[in-house]
Design a protein around this motif. Structure first.
Motif, mmCIF file in Angstrom:
data_model
loop_
_atom_site.group_PDB
_atom_site.id
_atom_site.type_symbol
_atom_site.label_atom_id
_atom_site.label_comp_id
_atom_site.label_asym_id
_atom_site.label_seq_id
_atom_site.Cartn_x
_atom_site.Cartn_y
_atom_site.Cartn_z
ATOM 1 N N ILE A 185 0.846 -1.189 0.000
ATOM 2 C CA ILE A 185 0.000 0.000 0.000
ATOM 3 C C ILE A 185 0.884 1.242 0.000
ATOM 4 C CG2 ILE A 185 -1.927 -1.176 1.104
ATOM 5 C CD1 ILE A 185 -1.141 0.193 3.717
ATOM 6 N N ASP A 186 0.322 2.337 -0.519
ATOM 7 C CA ASP A 186 1.124 3.556 -0.648
ATOM 8 C C ASP A 186 0.199 4.768 -0.709
ATOM 9 O OD1 ASP A 186 3.514 5.041 -0.887
ATOM 10 O OD2 ASP A 186 3.301 5.103 -3.060
ATOM 11 N N SER A 187 -0.124 5.317 0.444
ATOM 12 C CA SER A 187 -1.000 6.479 0.492
ATOM 13 C C SER A 187 -0.362 7.683 -0.180
ATOM 14 C CB SER A 187 -1.319 6.827 1.953
ATOM 15 O OG SER A 187 -2.018 8.039 2.038
ATOM 16 N N ARG A 188 -1.204 8.484 -0.827
ATOM 17 C CA ARG A 188 -0.740 9.745 -1.405
ATOM 18 C C ARG A 188 -0.789 10.883 -0.392
ATOM 19 N NH1 ARG A 188 -0.597 5.406 -4.263
ATOM 20 N NH2 ARG A 188 -2.862 5.279 -4.064
ATOM 21 N N PHE A 189 -1.126 10.566 0.852
ATOM 22 C CA PHE A 189 -1.219 11.589 1.880
ATOM 23 C C PHE A 189 -0.001 11.553 2.800
ATOM 24 C CE2 PHE A 189 -5.771 10.490 0.980
ATOM 25 C CZ PHE A 189 -6.020 11.630 0.227
#
Length: 265
Positions: free
Chosen positions: A144-148
């Motif tokens: 997973i890789d949040s843009r936040f």
């Protein structure tokens, strides 16, 4: 830029999230600019982003669930998982290192993965009927890789961001779901040779098939379905573990084999 809740803003909101992904740039939560964003609208943003992905050549191949463990739900202050889309651009071939240039702050979590043999449409889908629609079950690792920034967001932010989608690896061992006790399917998560977490399938809604049924019913309420041949990531069995540059990640399942993501540059 300030976003307001208007139908014409859905396209722009999706463009904002896709631009952060393409630019590998963390940003503040979209709810800071769009404070009235609710879940229904966030799912509309997510669907518009999928349409934009498809227009640029990506192929829809399935769905993924997020926040399926009770511990994660408590942490987020919610009582149900989220749903997001998978495309072929999110597939990481087995044995390949993480493409760090595509990722902001990747985290790894092991998952039970279903490959569907039949179409599954809600409402009224149960775990039992959901399992009968599965062709094969695999182990997997989702990155997973949040843009936040700092992984800080509300549930609406996460949904608009396609539930922190990044990449996923499907394991090499496929079995009939009816031949396994998936609530007791165990997994060890290893980073650089050290076991950092462990869990069983019971961590995913009590049984991964419950997550599958939930996904089908959620989509059914939106006039959609899980299609035959789709891949379904049922949600993290353990907490998501930060993947340091060069780190080697492995997941070892009791019946579904092992998956290794080698360390890269």
């Amino acid at each position: 830029m300030s976003l307001e809740i208007r139908s014409g803003d859905l396209k722009r909101a999706a463009e904002v999230m896709l631009a952060a992904e393409a630019g590998v740039t963390a940003r503040g939560p979209i709810t800071e600019q769009w404070p009235d964003l609710d879940l229904d609208t966030a799912y509309a943003v997510q669907y518009e982003a999928l349409r934009q992905r498809q227009r640029r050549g990506e192929t829809l191949i399935g769905v993924k669930l997020g926040l399926t463990s009770r511990a994660k739900q408590i942490r987020m202050g919610i009582d149900s998982p989220s749903l997001a889309w998978l495309t072929d651009a999110m597939v990481l071939p087995a044995g390949e290192p993480l493409p760090r240039e595509r990722l902001i702050h990747p985290r790894a979590e092991p998952e039970i993965v279903f490959v569907m043999g039949e179409r599954l449409a809600g409402p009224g889908v149960t775990a039992s009927t959901a399992l009968k629609a599965v062709d094969r079950v695999y182990g997997g690792v989702e990155i997973i890789d949040s843009r936040f920034q700092d992984f800080k967001f509300t549930l609406a932010d996460a949904v608009a961001d396609n539930s922190s989608s990044g990449l996923f690896v499907q394991g090499p061992v496929g079995k009939s779901a009816l031949d396994l006790d998936l609530s007791h399917e165990a997994c060890l998560l290893e980073v650089d040779g050290e076991i950092v977490d462990a869990a069983t399938g019971a961590a995913v809604q009590g049984h991964p098939a419950e997550a599958l049924a939930l996904a089908a019913n959620h989509l059914g309420a939106r006039g959609l379905a899980i299609e035959a041949g789709w891949i379904v990531l049922t949600g993290g069995m353990t907490d998501a573990v930060h993947v340091r540059p060069g780190a080697r990640v492995a997941a070892h399942f009791s019946n579904l084999g092992s998956i290794t993501i080698p360390g890269g540059e």
